[in-house]
Design a protein around this motif. Structure first.
Motif, mmCIF file in Angstrom:
data_model
loop_
_atom_site.group_PDB
_atom_site.id
_atom_site.type_symbol
_atom_site.label_atom_id
_atom_site.label_comp_id
_atom_site.label_asym_id
_atom_site.label_seq_id
_atom_site.Cartn_x
_atom_site.Cartn_y
_atom_site.Cartn_z
ATOM 1 N N UNK A 52 21.272 -11.319 -3.358
ATOM 2 C CA UNK A 52 21.412 -10.572 -4.604
ATOM 3 C C UNK A 52 20.171 -9.742 -4.913
ATOM 4 N N UNK A 53 18.995 -10.014 -4.270
ATOM 5 C CA UNK A 53 17.762 -9.301 -4.556
ATOM 6 C C UNK A 53 17.850 -7.894 -3.963
ATOM 7 N N UNK A 54 17.506 -6.878 -4.731
ATOM 8 C CA UNK A 54 17.590 -5.507 -4.215
ATOM 9 C C UNK A 54 16.678 -5.317 -3.005
ATOM 10 N N UNK A 55 17.136 -4.643 -1.996
ATOM 11 C CA UNK A 55 16.348 -4.404 -0.789
ATOM 12 C C UNK A 55 15.947 -2.933 -0.657
ATOM 13 N N UNK A 56 15.034 -2.710 0.284
ATOM 14 C CA UNK A 56 14.575 -1.338 0.485
ATOM 15 C C UNK A 56 15.454 -0.544 1.415
ATOM 16 N N UNK A 57 16.394 -1.238 2.071
ATOM 17 C CA UNK A 57 17.217 -0.547 3.042
ATOM 18 C C UNK A 57 18.456 0.078 2.470
ATOM 19 N N UNK A 58 18.657 0.048 1.146
ATOM 20 C CA UNK A 58 19.845 0.648 0.563
ATOM 21 C C UNK A 58 20.953 -0.357 0.386
ATOM 22 N N UNK A 117 24.559 -5.426 1.287
ATOM 23 C CA UNK A 117 25.867 -6.032 1.575
ATOM 24 C C UNK A 117 25.809 -6.858 2.854
ATOM 25 N N UNK A 118 25.085 -6.313 3.859
ATOM 26 C CA UNK A 118 25.004 -7.033 5.117
ATOM 27 C C UNK A 118 24.228 -8.336 4.944
ATOM 28 N N UNK A 119 23.186 -8.308 4.116
ATOM 29 C CA UNK A 119 22.410 -9.525 3.866
ATOM 30 C C UNK A 119 23.240 -10.569 3.134
ATOM 31 N N UNK A 120 24.058 -10.099 2.152
ATOM 32 C CA UNK A 120 24.906 -11.037 1.424
ATOM 33 C C UNK A 120 25.932 -11.687 2.345
ATOM 34 N N UNK A 121 26.478 -10.872 3.278
ATOM 35 C CA UNK A 121 27.462 -11.402 4.221
ATOM 36 C C UNK A 121 26.822 -12.436 5.146
#
Length: 631
Positions: free
Chosen positions: A429-435, A440-444
């Protein structure tokens, strides 16, 4: 004895004591049914003139309704006025019409004993001389047929529902508060409530037909239902329904507001819920005690609260066992059953065992009769079956306690898995620098890692040999408990051995008094032909039991005292000391279970052997004999 084995040995001894306590306590639960102990005129009596009334004496007070006592003439028509009344104590009378003609009359009764069980039976007496009669007394039974079968199932289901409801809720509050959020445990407790409620409604509807007509068509008879509501049992069933409404509110709080609180707030609510739930559970248990066996007999003021404690202890033990079984098999990996919860249940079960010992000892003193009643009556034989089941249950429970002591705790692993899942969710849920695509990919990936952790945790938990062994032993306990509950339910509807012996003693005393006054010889001879329905008692009355012509009456009864309709009875007299006989006598069939012969010649005085051949089917027959002094 090592420090490790000593507690286990003490546990085994106490559990064995619980076996006797549970056994004998449930024997008290099947307290005295009423039994007919005397009548005037007596069974088989031949009176010179018609009596003004017929009197029946029972072993305890009974409830009368319309047509509870009937006297039928040889044609099957009513010979009584229908005005039955309680004249004194446990003696009840019904007036007869005047001017009754000679012949054989049938006295039929159907009453409800103080412990709520229907009692029915019939016997015959004659005015002037015996005659044939069109009345059949073979079907004079109460609580049988389809209605009795359904009522028995309802009793079993109601006990089971209460045990699951009360024991499951107690398991959550006392052993595993986190289980309030486990869907499988919630379904178990709610199913107990639904089962008990449905069974209670069914018993209320069946009660009238069960104690009166025995017809399924009367189940929805509103007049009959109104009469049931005026009885002690009807009031108890209605009270149970009202208490179940309160139990529904308790369940809603337990699985609603309580489940949503954190562990600290749950501790604050546990005492209040335990107190309120305990009061409701005790009230529901009292609905059995106040209407059935504990409410009659010796010391009802003590027996009723003891019965309540006994039933609550059974619920805490067996109902908690069911909740433990469901938790072991159905608890999700996110909320695993901790070893500490199993150990807490072991302590609760141990306390329940202590309560069963104490209440069982009291109930055994109050209700269990002689050793002969344990082996010589159907109730005693069921009790012996229950002994084996309880011993088996105790043995399996001891094995479960051993597995509990060896069970590896899964709290740390479960907590770590949940922590990793929360941290992964926060990272996703933490905002990332990659957009947004990287987010979404991190959450998955986080969800996949959580699923993998959950599956691994479940595999590790299932691979634990101690947990697997505990599952099997608890499952075996539950299976034995189901059978044990069925036997206990059968015991509650079976006439206890003490009552049977008291009724037989009273009948024997009455017969002896009659014989001393009239010179009649009465013999009771048990028989067993070996068939599926081959047990009973044959009674022979010989009047006046002197040299010369005598009248003989033969009565064949089932072990419960009801008339036994069999194909054939033959009698033979032998005086072995004088080598006389056998002298055969073939009596005439008068009515169901009653044969008679007039002018039976006894040539000389002496101790005669009276042999009776009883045939219960085309292939099953036996000859039994007994000696009697005649002349």
């Amino acid at each position: 004895m090592t420090p490790t084995t000593a507690p286990r040995f003490r546990s085994l001894v106490l559990l064995l004591l619980a076996a006797a306590g549970l056994l004998l306590g449930c024997a008290g639960t099947a307290s005295a049914h009423a039994a007919l102990t005397g009548s005037d005129p007596q069974q088989g009596a031949v009176v010179d003139k018609a009596p003004a009334q017929v009197s029946l004496t029972f072993s305890e007070a009974v409830s009368l309704s319309d047509d509870s006592l009937q006297v039928l003439d040889p044609k099957g028509e009513r010979a009584d006025t229908g005005e039955a009344s309680n004249v004194s104590g446990t003696t009840y009378t019904v007036k007869l019409h005047s001017g009754l003609p000679d012949g054989t009359y049938t006295v039929a009764y159907q009453v409800v004993s103080a412990d709520s069980h229907p009692i029915a039976g019939a016997y015959t007496f004659s005015i002037g001389a015996p005659s044939s009669t069109s009345v059949s007394v073979a079907d004079r039974t109460a609580g049988g047929g389809a209605v009795g079968w359904l009522y028995g199932i309802g009793r079993y289901v109601s006990y089971a529902g209460f045990i699951v409801l009360a024991g499951g809720a107690a398991f959550v509050l006392a052993c595993w508060p986190r289980g309030a959020g486990v869907r499988a445990v919630q379904r178990l407790v709610v199913s107990g409530w639904v089962t008990l409620t449905a069974a209670t409604l069914g018993l209320l509807l069946l009660r009238g037909a069960y104690t009166r007509s025995g017809s399924l068509g009367d189940v929805f008879d509103l007049d009959l239902l109104g009469q049931v509501l005026q009885t002690k049992t009807g009031a108890a069933l209605v009270s149970r329904l009202l208490l179940l409404a309160a139990a529904a509110l308790f369940i809603a709080v337990l699985f609603g507001a309580y489940e949503k609180r954190d562990d600290e707030e749950k501790r604050d609510l546990t005492f209040g819920l335990a107190l309120g739930g305990g009061v409701v559970a005790a009230g529901i248990a009292a609905s059995w005690a106040m209407a059935e066996h504990a409410s009659s007999g010796l010391q009802p003021g003590i027996a009723m609260p003891v019965d309540v404690v006994h039933l609550l202890a059974v619920a805490a033990w067996l109902g908690g066992l069911g909740a433990l079984l469901v938790s072991l098999y159905r608890a999700p990996a996110q909320t695993p059953l901790e070893a500490v919860a199993v150990r807490r249940f072991s302590q609760v079960a141990f306390g329940s065992v202590v309560a069963l010992v104490v209440t069982g000892l009291y109930q055994s003193w109050r209700q269990v009769g002689s050793w002969s009643a344990l082996t010589g009556t159907r109730y005693g034989q069921l009790l012996l079956v229950k002994v084996a089941l309880v011993v088996l249950l105790v043995g399996v429970a001891w094995i479960s306690r051993r597995w509990t002591g060896q069970l590896a705790d899964t709290v740390v692993a479960g907590t770590a898995a949940r922590r990793r899942e929360r941290e992964s969710a926060k990272a996703a849920a933490r905002p990332g620098s990659g957009g947004s695509g990287d987010t979404k990919r991190a959450a998955q990936l986080a969800r996949q890692r959580a699923a993998v952790d959950t599956a691994r945790q479940k595999r590790e938990r299932n691979a634990d040999p101690n947990r697997h062994g505990l599952r099997r032993s608890v499952l075996a306990e539950a299976g034995v408990a189901v059978v044990l509950l069925a036997v206990t339910t059968a015991l509650t509807s079976t006439e206890p051995g003490r009552t049977v012996e008291e009724a037989e003693a009273a009948a024997a005393s009455s017969s002896s008094a009659a014989a001393s006054a009239t010179g009649v010889v009465t013999l009771d001879i048990p028989f067993e032909t070996g068939g599926s329905d081959g047990k009973g008692v044959v009674r022979i009355d010989i009047d006046p039991a002197r040299v010369g012509a005598n009248d003989m009456h033969v009565y064949v009864q089932r072990p419960n005292g009801r008339a036994f309709d069999i194909p054939e009875v033959k009698v033979a007299f032998t005086l072995k000391s004088k080598n006389v006989g056998p002298l055969p006598v073939v009596p005439d069939h008068i009515t169901t279970g009653h044969w008679s012969a007039s002018g039976v010649q006894i040539p000389m005085a002496g101790e005669w052997e009276i042999a009776v051949t009883v045939r219960t089917s085309d292939i099953d027959q036996v000859t039994v004999s007994k000696n009697a002094q005649i002349g």
